[in-house]
Scaffold this active site. Structure first.
Site, PDB file in Angstrom:
ATOM      1  N   ARG A  57      28.847  40.393  70.763  1.00 40.28           N
ATOM      2  CA  ARG A  57      29.215  40.520  72.189  1.00 40.28           C
ATOM      3  C   ARG A  57      28.577  41.788  72.766  1.00 40.28           C
ATOM      4  O   ARG A  57      28.131  41.815  73.903  1.00 40.28           O
ATOM      5  CB  ARG A  57      30.731  40.545  72.375  1.00 40.28           C
ATOM      6  CG  ARG A  57      31.128  40.876  73.803  1.00 40.28           C
ATOM      7  CD  ARG A  57      32.507  40.400  74.243  1.00 40.28           C
ATOM      8  NE  ARG A  57      33.560  40.573  73.274  1.00 40.28           N
ATOM      9  CZ  ARG A  57      34.084  41.759  72.919  1.00 40.28           C
ATOM     10  NH1 ARG A  57      33.641  42.874  73.462  1.00 40.28           N
ATOM     11  NH2 ARG A  57      35.039  41.816  72.025  1.00 40.28           N
ATOM     12  N   TYR A 109      22.084  29.527  97.597  1.00 39.62           N
ATOM     13  CA  TYR A 109      22.373  28.524  96.574  1.00 39.62           C
ATOM     14  C   TYR A 109      23.865  28.157  96.660  1.00 39.62           C
ATOM     15  O   TYR A 109      24.714  29.037  96.851  1.00 39.62           O
ATOM     16  CB  TYR A 109      22.030  29.131  95.213  1.00 39.62           C
ATOM     17  CG  TYR A 109      22.423  28.262  94.061  1.00 39.62           C
ATOM     18  CD1 TYR A 109      21.764  27.059  93.828  1.00 39.62           C
ATOM     19  CD2 TYR A 109      23.461  28.617  93.218  1.00 39.62           C
ATOM     20  CE1 TYR A 109      22.129  26.250  92.764  1.00 39.62           C
ATOM     21  CE2 TYR A 109      23.831  27.818  92.159  1.00 39.62           C
ATOM     22  CZ  TYR A 109      23.162  26.629  91.938  1.00 39.62           C
ATOM     23  OH  TYR A 109      23.530  25.832  90.899  1.00 39.62           O
ATOM     24  N   ASP A 183      18.042  37.153  94.459  1.00 44.64           N
ATOM     25  CA  ASP A 183      18.002  35.994  93.553  1.00 44.64           C
ATOM     26  C   ASP A 183      16.573  35.448  93.545  1.00 44.64           C
ATOM     27  O   ASP A 183      16.100  34.898  94.538  1.00 44.64           O
ATOM     28  CB  ASP A 183      18.999  34.948  94.072  1.00 44.64           C
ATOM     29  CG  ASP A 183      19.007  33.666  93.244  1.00 44.64           C
ATOM     30  OD1 ASP A 183      18.033  33.417  92.501  1.00 44.64           O
ATOM     31  OD2 ASP A 183      19.985  32.912  93.355  1.00 44.64           O
ATOM     32  N   LYS A 208      16.258  27.578  84.975  1.00 45.12           N
ATOM     33  CA  LYS A 208      15.177  26.943  85.736  1.00 45.12           C
ATOM     34  C   LYS A 208      13.822  27.295  85.108  1.00 45.12           C
ATOM     35  O   LYS A 208      13.602  26.994  83.955  1.00 45.12           O
ATOM     36  CB  LYS A 208      15.270  27.381  87.208  1.00 45.12           C
ATOM     37  CG  LYS A 208      16.687  27.364  87.779  1.00 45.12           C
ATOM     38  CD  LYS A 208      17.241  25.975  87.980  1.00 45.12           C
ATOM     39  CE  LYS A 208      18.738  25.955  88.277  1.00 45.12           C
ATOM     40  NZ  LYS A 208      19.166  26.717  89.434  1.00 45.12           N
TER      41      LYS A 208
HETATM   42  C1  LIG Z   1      20.470  27.295  89.699  1.00 43.37           C
HETATM   43  C2  LIG Z   1      20.504  28.461  90.580  1.00 43.37           C
HETATM   44  C3  LIG Z   1      21.456  29.478  90.405  1.00 43.37           C
HETATM   45  C4  LIG Z   1      22.545  29.379  89.372  1.00 43.37           C
HETATM   46  O1  LIG Z   1      22.067  29.392  88.080  1.00 43.37           O
HETATM   47  P1  LIG Z   1      22.825  28.636  86.864  1.00 43.37           P
HETATM   48  O2  LIG Z   1      21.988  28.979  85.697  1.00 43.37           O
HETATM   49  O3  LIG Z   1      22.861  27.205  87.217  1.00 43.37           O
HETATM   50  O4  LIG Z   1      24.196  29.213  86.810  1.00 43.37           O
HETATM   51  C5  LIG Z   1      21.407  30.561  91.250  1.00 43.37           C
HETATM   52  N1  LIG Z   1      20.489  30.656  92.225  1.00 43.37           N
HETATM   53  C6  LIG Z   1      19.576  29.702  92.428  1.00 43.37           C
HETATM   54  C7  LIG Z   1      18.577  29.862  93.533  1.00 43.37           C
HETATM   55  C8  LIG Z   1      19.548  28.576  91.624  1.00 43.37           C
HETATM   56  O5  LIG Z   1      18.654  27.628  91.850  1.00 43.37           O
END
Ligand SMILES: *Cc1c(COP(=O)(O)O)cnc(C)c1O
Length: 411
Positions: A57, A109, A183, A208
């Protein structure tokens, strides 16, 4: 940079493509792939001589290897790998104090919107949402009470571009302690380095592009600030959301092909965007010269990514198109090697209520395409068949495709 640091030997960095595959292993056997330490605890030599790791952890060599690699790729000083993109946001928002004011975009998002709304409704923070494409509006709303600003660019699926440099600069002038959070899931480190644009903390969903194979969930937080790094680490260690060794190992593997994957995905996406535009659909993609913020996007990024959206003018028609493709799978998410199709209003953005979607000019008929690395002719054939089958397009006497419902652009 402090004088002490500037005297230290600079770390040699290569171009991103090279950094992605370049691996200086410190492994005792010189393994060409960093080993997987699938272990929850680490034995200590003695009570007085504790090793570098004690409990996963708090830290694990496989996670450390991944984080060090990511730091070079994201041009960060510190990076943290956690269990999802939303996990990143959870960790970051824990730096806030009760009642702190935050500013966020109005086309974030869906999951980001859900977490900020949850915190807002509970009274933990005061969240204000504005159209972040309106730079002057955002600037006018930033005050000394603003503690955090959440930006995303380009947003998806509306593909709105945010002037990150100018908003960050203004925010820090108004309040030197403000934390600008960005982000970067849509661009990935290949196309954008937000820390170079004045952002304090960057995060992205590694589910992603970074991993690229849709076989794990992960998130990465990056910063150049020692102070934020210490606070972020403290939250991660306290809550236990650090990425597991096996997922860290898989992410390290996915990462190596990031450049070649996203470059191919982008080229396919440009072709698909032009194909749809030529038929007459209203296409949103930052790489199209007629995107209203094409130049602003170019001033911040090295590419356009592989997500586009288009409107058909009719919800039922959109539903039929989405259900008629074969190669494009109906799924949320993007950044994977295979292509996906979705209707954000019914899927990824369904957590934003219909009224709010309407206020934010969210077209209910919008289709999102997330392009993979397949042969592009196959992708275009698949779309052509779906468009014809759904009745969205017909073929004219010159053998050209044209769309049946002329779309009134509204951006
Ligand atoms: C998918 C996504 C997230 C969240 O990520 P997860 O791995 O699904 O929790 C945040 N911001 C954007 C722009 C995303 O496409």
């Amino acid at each position: 940079m402090s004088p002490k640091k500037s005297r230290s030997k600079p770390i040699k960095t290569y171009s991103l493509e090279t950094e992605l595959v370049f691996n200086k292993s410190a492994d005792q056997y010189n393994s060409s792939v960093a080993p997987l330490y699938q272990s929850a605890t680490f034995k200590q030599d003695s009570l007085s001589n504790m090793g570098e790791y004690d409990y996963t952890r708090s830290g694990n060599p496989t996670r450390t290897h991944l984080q060090n690699h990511l730091a070079r790729i994201m041009r960060a000083k510190h990076t943290f790998a956690v269990t999802s993109g939303m996990g990143c946001l959870d960790v970051i928002t824990r730096l806030l104090k009760p009642g702190d004011e935050v500013i966020a975009g109005d086309d974030l998002y869906g999951g980001t919107n859900r977490l900020l709304t949850y915190l807002h409704n509970k009274g933990d923070v005061k969240a204000f949402h504005y159209d972040t494409t309106n730079t002057e509006l955002i600037k006018s709303k930033i005050t000394r009470a603003t503690k955090m600003i959440f930006l995303e660019s380009p947003t998806n699926p509306l593909i709105k571009v945010v002037d990150v440099r100018s908003i960050s600069e203004h925010a820090h002038k108004v309040n030197p302690d403000v934390v600008v959070v960005f982000d970067n899931t849509m661009m990935s480190p290949i196309f954008m380095t937000p820390l170079d644009l004045g952002v304090d903390i960057q995060y992205e969903s590694a589910t992603k592009y970074l991993n690229g194979h849709h076989d794990i969930m992960a998130g990465v937080i990056a910063t150049r600030s020692d102070k934020f790094a210490e606070q972020l680490y403290n939250v991660i260690n306290s809550t236990g959301c650090g990425l597991s060794p096996f997922d860290s190992w898989l992410l390290s593997r996915g990462l190596r092909t990031l450049a070649i994957r996203v470059e191919r995905q982008q080229q396919n996406c440009i072709n698909v965007a032009e194909f749809l535009k030529n038929i007459g659909f209203k296409v949103r993609y930052p790489g199209l010269k007629d995107h209203p913020q094409h130049e602003l996007h170019n001033s911040m990024c090295r590419g356009y990514g592989a997500v586009l959206s288009f409107e058909t003018g009719n919800i039922k028609l959109s539903e039929r198109i989405v259900e008629s493709t074969e190669i494009f799978g109906i799924a949320v998410s993007f950044g994977c090697v295979n292509s996906l199709i979705s209707m954000p209003c019914k899927m990824s953005h369904a957590s934003i209520d219909a009224k709010t979607r309407e206020e934010r000019d969210f077209p209910e008929d919008l289709i999102r395409l997330c392009i993979g690395i397949e042969n592009c002719d196959d992708l275009i054939d698949d779309l052509t068949k779906a468009l014809l089958k759904s009745g969205a397009v017909r073929i004219n006497e010159r053998d050209e495709l044209f769309n049946v419902v002329p779309v009134q652009p509204k951006l």
